[in-house]
Design a protein around this motif. Structure first.
Motif, PDB file in Angstrom:
ATOM      1  N   MET A 143       0.839  -1.169   0.000  1.00 32.98           N
ATOM      2  CA  MET A 143       0.000   0.000   0.000  1.00 32.98           C
ATOM      3  C   MET A 143       0.892   1.244   0.000  1.00 32.98           C
ATOM      4  O   MET A 143       1.971   1.231   0.563  1.00 32.98           O
ATOM      5  N   LYS A 144       0.437   2.306  -0.623  1.00 32.18           N
ATOM      6  CA  LYS A 144       1.213   3.531  -0.736  1.00 32.18           C
ATOM      7  C   LYS A 144       0.430   4.694  -0.143  1.00 32.18           C
ATOM      8  O   LYS A 144      -0.767   4.830  -0.396  1.00 32.18           O
ATOM      9  N   LEU A 145       1.104   5.528   0.649  1.00 32.44           N
ATOM     10  CA  LEU A 145       0.473   6.716   1.218  1.00 32.44           C
ATOM     11  C   LEU A 145       0.701   7.902   0.295  1.00 32.44           C
ATOM     12  O   LEU A 145       1.836   8.181  -0.091  1.00 32.44           O
ATOM     13  N   ILE A 146      -0.360   8.607  -0.046  1.00 34.70           N
ATOM     14  CA  ILE A 146      -0.260   9.818  -0.842  1.00 34.70           C
ATOM     15  C   ILE A 146      -0.845  10.947   0.001  1.00 34.70           C
ATOM     16  O   ILE A 146      -2.062  11.016   0.187  1.00 34.70           O
ATOM     17  N   PRO A 147       0.008  11.831   0.548  1.00 36.17           N
ATOM     18  CA  PRO A 147      -0.493  12.894   1.412  1.00 36.17           C
ATOM     19  C   PRO A 147      -1.270  13.951   0.632  1.00 36.17           C
ATOM     20  O   PRO A 147      -1.010  14.175  -0.556  1.00 36.17           O
ATOM     21  N   LEU A 148      -2.205  14.589   1.294  1.00 38.20           N
ATOM     22  CA  LEU A 148      -3.023  15.626   0.685  1.00 38.20           C
ATOM     23  C   LEU A 148      -2.600  16.997   1.195  1.00 38.20           C
ATOM     24  O   LEU A 148      -1.994  17.123   2.264  1.00 38.20           O
ATOM     25  N   ALA A 149      -2.913  18.024   0.435  1.00 40.50           N
ATOM     26  CA  ALA A 149      -2.690  19.432   0.795  1.00 40.50           C
ATOM     27  C   ALA A 149      -1.261  19.684   1.267  1.00 40.50           C
ATOM     28  O   ALA A 149      -0.320  19.412   0.550  1.00 40.50           O
TER      29      ALA A 149
END
Length: 94
Positions: free
Chosen positions: A1-7
């Motif tokens: 799984m990959k984390l894609i941060p927002l803002a």
């Protein structure tokens, strides 16, 4: 799984604290301070956050110093990471 941060969020992985002092004394886990140096894993896009333009000044691979008790700790695929705001990053370590 990959984390894609927002803002204005940044995903960092804390670098383990030293287990020995410079003089060679071995520290117990309770005597070690929480690490503040981390490696940037992923960076959000920045942009307009709370009515202010936020420019992302770090990139994956940078080593940074974060505020001592900032961020949200998460565990993805048995790997612990912390999600912090760009404002919680105090400096880039070169």
């Amino acid at each position: 799984m990959k984390l894609i941060p927002l803002a204005d969020r940044v995903v960092v992985k804390m670098i383990e604290a030293e287990e020995t002092t410079k003089s060679g004394i071995i520290l117990t886990a309770s005597a070690q301070e929480k690490p503040q140096i981390a490696e940037v894993v992923a960076v959000g896009p920045g942009g307009l956050v709370d009515g202010k333009e936020v420019e992302m000044t770090v990139k994956p691979g940078n080593k940074v110093i974060t505020a001592k008790y900032s961020g949200t700790e998460v565990k993805i695929d048995d790997e612990e990471c912390t999600i912090v705001r760009i404002s919680d990053i105090l400096a880039i370590v070169e």
